[in-house]
Scaffold this motif. Structure first.
Motif, PDB file in Angstrom:
ATOM      1  N   MET A  76       0.835  -1.205   0.000  1.00 42.90           N
ATOM      2  CA  MET A  76       0.000   0.000   0.000  1.00 42.90           C
ATOM      3  C   MET A  76       0.866   1.250   0.000  1.00 42.90           C
ATOM      4  SD  MET A  76      -3.146   1.209   0.104  1.00 42.90           S
ATOM      5  CE  MET A  76      -4.204  -0.100   0.752  1.00 42.90           C
ATOM      6  N   VAL A  77       0.415   2.295  -0.677  1.00 40.55           N
ATOM      7  CA  VAL A  77       1.053   3.613  -0.621  1.00 40.55           C
ATOM      8  C   VAL A  77       0.472   4.409   0.538  1.00 40.55           C
ATOM      9  CG1 VAL A  77       1.315   5.835  -1.787  1.00 40.55           C
ATOM     10  CG2 VAL A  77       1.568   3.706  -3.083  1.00 40.55           C
ATOM     11  N   ASP A  78       1.328   4.910   1.399  1.00 34.95           N
ATOM     12  CA  ASP A  78       0.943   5.897   2.400  1.00 34.95           C
ATOM     13  C   ASP A  78       1.105   7.252   1.728  1.00 34.95           C
ATOM     14  OD1 ASP A  78       0.761   7.728   4.459  1.00 34.95           O
ATOM     15  OD2 ASP A  78       2.101   6.658   5.819  1.00 34.95           O
ATOM     16  N   ALA A  79      -0.001   7.836   1.302  1.00 39.10           N
ATOM     17  CA  ALA A  79       0.055   8.993   0.409  1.00 39.10           C
ATOM     18  C   ALA A  79       0.179  10.331   1.123  1.00 39.10           C
ATOM     19  CB  ALA A  79      -1.172   9.001  -0.503  1.00 39.10           C
ATOM     20  N   HIS A  80       0.244  10.317   2.461  1.00 40.45           N
ATOM     21  CA  HIS A  80       0.422  11.597   3.163  1.00 40.45           C
ATOM     22  C   HIS A  80       1.042  11.337   4.527  1.00 40.45           C
ATOM     23  CE1 HIS A  80      -0.151  15.845   3.825  1.00 40.45           C
ATOM     24  NE2 HIS A  80      -0.739  15.612   4.991  1.00 40.45           N
ATOM     25  N   SER A  81       2.272  11.814   4.698  1.00 37.02           N
ATOM     26  CA  SER A  81       3.003  11.596   5.946  1.00 37.02           C
ATOM     27  C   SER A  81       3.767  12.840   6.344  1.00 37.02           C
ATOM     28  CB  SER A  81       3.989  10.429   5.761  1.00 37.02           C
ATOM     29  OG  SER A  81       4.943  10.381   6.808  1.00 37.02           O
ATOM     30  N   HIS A  82       3.738  13.137   7.650  1.00 35.40           N
ATOM     31  CA  HIS A  82       4.661  14.088   8.268  1.00 35.40           C
ATOM     32  C   HIS A  82       5.482  13.274   9.254  1.00 35.40           C
ATOM     33  CE1 HIS A  82       2.314  17.375   6.572  1.00 35.40           C
ATOM     34  NE2 HIS A  82       1.237  16.951   7.188  1.00 35.40           N
ATOM     35  N   ALA A  83       6.662  12.831   8.855  1.00 36.40           N
ATOM     36  CA  ALA A  83       7.418  11.869   9.655  1.00 36.40           C
ATOM     37  C   ALA A  83       7.767  12.404  11.035  1.00 36.40           C
ATOM     38  CB  ALA A  83       8.687  11.455   8.914  1.00 36.40           C
ATOM     39  N   PHE A  84       8.138  13.684  11.137  1.00 37.45           N
ATOM     40  CA  PHE A  84       8.577  14.200  12.431  1.00 37.45           C
ATOM     41  C   PHE A  84       7.467  14.139  13.473  1.00 37.45           C
ATOM     42  CE2 PHE A  84       6.642  18.076  10.777  1.00 37.45           C
ATOM     43  CZ  PHE A  84       6.150  18.719  11.914  1.00 37.45           C
ATOM     44  N   TYR A 137       2.413  -0.927   4.461  1.00 42.93           N
ATOM     45  CA  TYR A 137       2.783   0.092   3.483  1.00 42.93           C
ATOM     46  C   TYR A 137       4.167  -0.229   2.909  1.00 42.93           C
ATOM     47  CZ  TYR A 137      -0.777   3.170   5.700  1.00 42.93           C
ATOM     48  OH  TYR A 137      -1.930   3.724   6.213  1.00 42.93           O
ATOM     49  N   THR A 138       4.382   0.083   1.626  1.00 42.38           N
ATOM     50  CA  THR A 138       5.713  -0.096   1.041  1.00 42.38           C
ATOM     51  C   THR A 138       6.244   1.178   0.384  1.00 42.38           C
ATOM     52  OG1 THR A 138       4.747  -0.952  -1.020  1.00 42.38           O
ATOM     53  CG2 THR A 138       5.369  -2.574   0.666  1.00 42.38           C
ATOM     54  N   GLN A 139       5.421   2.206   0.291  1.00 42.59           N
ATOM     55  CA  GLN A 139       5.823   3.497  -0.271  1.00 42.59           C
ATOM     56  C   GLN A 139       5.182   4.581   0.573  1.00 42.59           C
ATOM     57  OE1 GLN A 139       7.838   3.874  -2.989  1.00 42.59           O
ATOM     58  NE2 GLN A 139       7.733   6.087  -3.230  1.00 42.59           N
ATOM     59  N   THR A 177       8.515   8.920  -1.703  1.00 47.92           N
ATOM     60  CA  THR A 177       8.259  10.037  -2.605  1.00 47.92           C
ATOM     61  C   THR A 177       8.327  11.299  -1.769  1.00 47.92           C
ATOM     62  OG1 THR A 177       6.793   8.705  -4.018  1.00 47.92           O
ATOM     63  CG2 THR A 177       6.632  11.104  -4.206  1.00 47.92           C
ATOM     64  N   LEU A 178       9.400  12.063  -1.940  1.00 51.14           N
ATOM     65  CA  LEU A 178       9.597  13.276  -1.156  1.00 51.14           C
ATOM     66  C   LEU A 178       8.877  14.439  -1.833  1.00 51.14           C
ATOM     67  CD1 LEU A 178      11.335  14.025   1.439  1.00 51.14           C
ATOM     68  CD2 LEU A 178      12.770  15.247  -0.187  1.00 51.14           C
ATOM     69  N   LEU A 179       8.119  15.189  -1.045  1.00 49.88           N
ATOM     70  CA  LEU A 179       7.322  16.300  -1.565  1.00 49.88           C
ATOM     71  C   LEU A 179       7.696  17.581  -0.827  1.00 49.88           C
ATOM     72  CD1 LEU A 179       3.915  14.378  -1.429  1.00 49.88           C
ATOM     73  CD2 LEU A 179       5.224  14.856  -3.520  1.00 49.88           C
ATOM     74  N   ILE A 391      -5.391   1.263  -3.430  1.00 52.93           N
ATOM     75  CA  ILE A 391      -4.289   0.785  -4.264  1.00 52.93           C
ATOM     76  C   ILE A 391      -4.240   1.565  -5.577  1.00 52.93           C
ATOM     77  CG2 ILE A 391      -3.468  -1.175  -5.640  1.00 52.93           C
ATOM     78  CD1 ILE A 391      -2.794  -1.462  -2.719  1.00 52.93           C
ATOM     79  N   ARG A 392      -5.391   1.717  -6.220  1.00 54.63           N
ATOM     80  CA  ARG A 392      -5.435   2.423  -7.505  1.00 54.63           C
ATOM     81  C   ARG A 392      -5.109   3.897  -7.359  1.00 54.63           C
ATOM     82  NH1 ARG A 392      -8.133  -0.333 -11.731  1.00 54.63           N
ATOM     83  NH2 ARG A 392      -8.965  -2.357 -11.101  1.00 54.63           N
ATOM     84  N   GLY A 393      -5.577   4.515  -6.281  1.00 56.11           N
ATOM     85  CA  GLY A 393      -5.294   5.928  -6.068  1.00 56.11           C
ATOM     86  C   GLY A 393      -3.901   6.189  -5.535  1.00 56.11           C
ATOM     87  N   GLY A 394      -3.349   5.215  -4.803  1.00 53.54           N
ATOM     88  CA  GLY A 394      -2.044   5.421  -4.186  1.00 53.54           C
ATOM     89  C   GLY A 394      -0.902   5.499  -5.177  1.00 53.54           C
ATOM     90  N   GLY A 395      -0.942   4.677  -6.215  1.00 56.30           N
ATOM     91  CA  GLY A 395       0.134   4.697  -7.201  1.00 56.30           C
ATOM     92  C   GLY A 395       0.347   6.072  -7.813  1.00 56.30           C
ATOM     93  N   PRO A 396      -0.678   6.678  -8.413  1.00 58.43           N
ATOM     94  CA  PRO A 396      -0.507   8.025  -8.970  1.00 58.43           C
ATOM     95  C   PRO A 396      -0.118   9.070  -7.927  1.00 58.43           C
ATOM     96  CG  PRO A 396      -2.486   6.984  -9.841  1.00 58.43           C
ATOM     97  CD  PRO A 396      -1.987   6.096  -8.746  1.00 58.43           C
TER      98      PRO A 396
END
Length: 484
Positions: A76-84, A137-139, A177-179, A391-396
């Motif tokens: 799964m893509v974790d599409a929004h993260s603030h790691a700190f 999650y893998t991304q 994916t760094l943003l 899954i479909r939304g996470g890739g893009p």
């Protein structure tokens, strides 16, 4: 458009890697056809760490195959993260005043942001990314705005904090994916940032330069897009300037939008339109854009997003924790808008729980069950519909043209422990249902990223030293601090 789909890892990063073959007793296969469980699936990984061939119906594992010890799912893509913010999870659950909301939480969170060093960020993020892998999650898409030194001046290398995140992902074996985030003011009517936001200050040129620097680094599993913090935190002129910097390059563009009612009201005063309506009216939105939260919407805004091809990123556990409200999940699904999920503030690091929260919030609000199911469309299973959507939304959202158990996608796979409580004895056809709605203990057994095992039997090879470094960072951050 120029392609920004992550390049295969370079030969230098794959020294000694050979094509390999995995065999799963069952696997959840997607692609152009409807996703479904398939029996006896051979998964062939090429030398670049992508799926070369996926063959179901192979009921006896080939002699040279690595046999997976349970049902296999795409990563799964974790599409929004603030790691700190992993360093703040669980530390804002007390109230000393008459009211507590998103805005008061945000003020306290800034205290963590002001103190975190590059070394601490790396330790915190490595622990987080390890936990995300264990959660399936893998991304991860890192919405990165913690850029500068504590006094607000640039590091000698302005990308120092970005490299801390990249190093953490590399240490964990996580795709990243760094943003880098455009962030320039404290609110619609404010000309600049507050003092406690000084580490976040960027310009369109800074963001674009950082994105290009990361993308050119050639690191395996590392990709970059850009982000805009929010309409309240950036001027329309700067948004247009960043859009010009990006041009037609095919990379993800993320933005926080319509998370809070107060934000919607202030946007109406400043622009005469609601946030999503304003974005659509400017002609900005296309398939590269990811609208994070998109909580407070009207049907016309959903329709406008659907026409644009943009996607949304919902972060159910964080939105619940912060009291944000509930997105119009039925409306977004009905409009066929791509939908990903994110861990955001890190109060939850498992995608199955995010999907559970996503559905349960709707059930509580609408007083109905199985809200996400669509039997008239042949989608009677709630968990399957939500999982496939994510899954479909996470890739893009992460910048990938292909994602999941599909030929050409990166060879990520999550293996479940079907003997874990919640899955034990469940009919095979209902594995996803039980995973999302019947499990309260970890069920991820093994995780492969780009064909390489990073989690085995629920554990990471670096688990103990990573945890020790995380504890040291937490001790440094919180020793002597006053927690409300």
């Amino acid at each position: 458009m120029q392609s920004a789909v992550p390049r295969p890892p370079t030969a230098a990063n794959l020294t000694g890697r050979n094509p390999q073959l995995l065999w799963a007793p069952r696997a959840w296969l997607g692609g152009d056809a409807a996703a479904h469980w398939a029996e006896g699936v051979c998964l062939e990984v090429d030398a670049s760490g992508h799926w070369k061939a996926i063959t179901p119906g192979v009921h006896t594992p080939p002699a040279h195959a690595t046999v997976l010890a349970g049902p296999a799912l795409p990563g799964m893509v974790d599409a929004h993260s603030h790691a700190f913010q992993r360093a703040f999870a669980g530390l804002a659950e007390r109230r000393a005043s008459d009211a507590d909301d998103f805005w008061s939480w945000r003020d306290r969170m800034y205290g963590v942001a002001l103190r975190t060093t590059p070394a601490q960020l790396r330790a915190i993020a490595t622990q987080l990314y390890l936990e995300l892998l264990q959660g399936g999650y893998t991304q991860v898409c890192e919405f990165h705005y913690l850029h500068h030194q504590p006094d607000g001046t640039h590091h000698p290398d302005p990308a120092t904090m970005a490299w801390a995140l990249a190093d953490a992902a590399q240490d964990a074996g996580m795709g990243l994916t760094l943003l880098p985030v455009l962030y320039e003011r404290a609110g619609f009517a404010q000309p600049s940032l507050r003092v406690d936001q000084r580490r976040f200050a960027t310009t369109p040129g800074f963001v674009a330069d950082l994105q290009r620097s990361v993308q050119r680094s050639g690191r395996a599993l590392l990709h970059a897009g850009v982000a805009i913090h929010s309409l309240r935190a950036t001027s329309s002129q700067s948004i247009a300037a960043l859009r010009a910097e990006v041009g037609d390059t095919d990379l993800p563009i993320h933005i926080h939008v319509a998370e809070q009612i107060q934000e919607v009201r202030e946007c109406l005063v400043a622009h005469g339109q609601r946030p999503i309506a304003w974005l659509a009216a400017q002609g900005l939105l296309d398939a590269r854009w990811q609208l994070v939260h998109a909580t407070h919407t009207e049907p016309t805004e959903i329709d406008a997003v659907a026409r644009s091809g943009a996607g949304i990123v919902i972060c159910p556990s964080t939105e619940a924790n912060l009291g944000d409200g509930l997105a119009d999940m039925p409306g977004w699904l009905q409009a066929l808008v791509p939908m990903a999920i994110g861990s955001d503030s890190q109060v939850c690091r498992q995608w199955a729980e995010e999907l559970r929260w996503l559905e349960y919030g709707q059930r509580l609000q609408l007083q109905r069950r199985n809200v996400a199911a669509a039997p008239a469309q042949g989608q009677s299973a709630t968990a399957a519909r939500l999982f496939d959507a994510a899954i479909r939304g996470g890739g893009p959202a992460a910048g990938f043209a292909r994602w999941g158990l599909r030929v050409g996608a990166r060879a990520d796979v999550v293996v479940l422990n079907d003997h874990a409580p919640g899955l034990l004895g469940v009919p095979a056809s209902h594995t996803l249902d039980a995973l999302v709605f019947g499990c309260d203990t970890p069920v991820v057994r093994d995780v492969f990223v780009a064909g390489q095992a990073v989690i085995r039997e629920g554990q990471h090879a670096k688990q103990a030293p990573v945890a020790a470094q995380f504890v040291a960072a937490m001790d440094a951050l919180w020793h002597g601090a006053v927690l409300e």
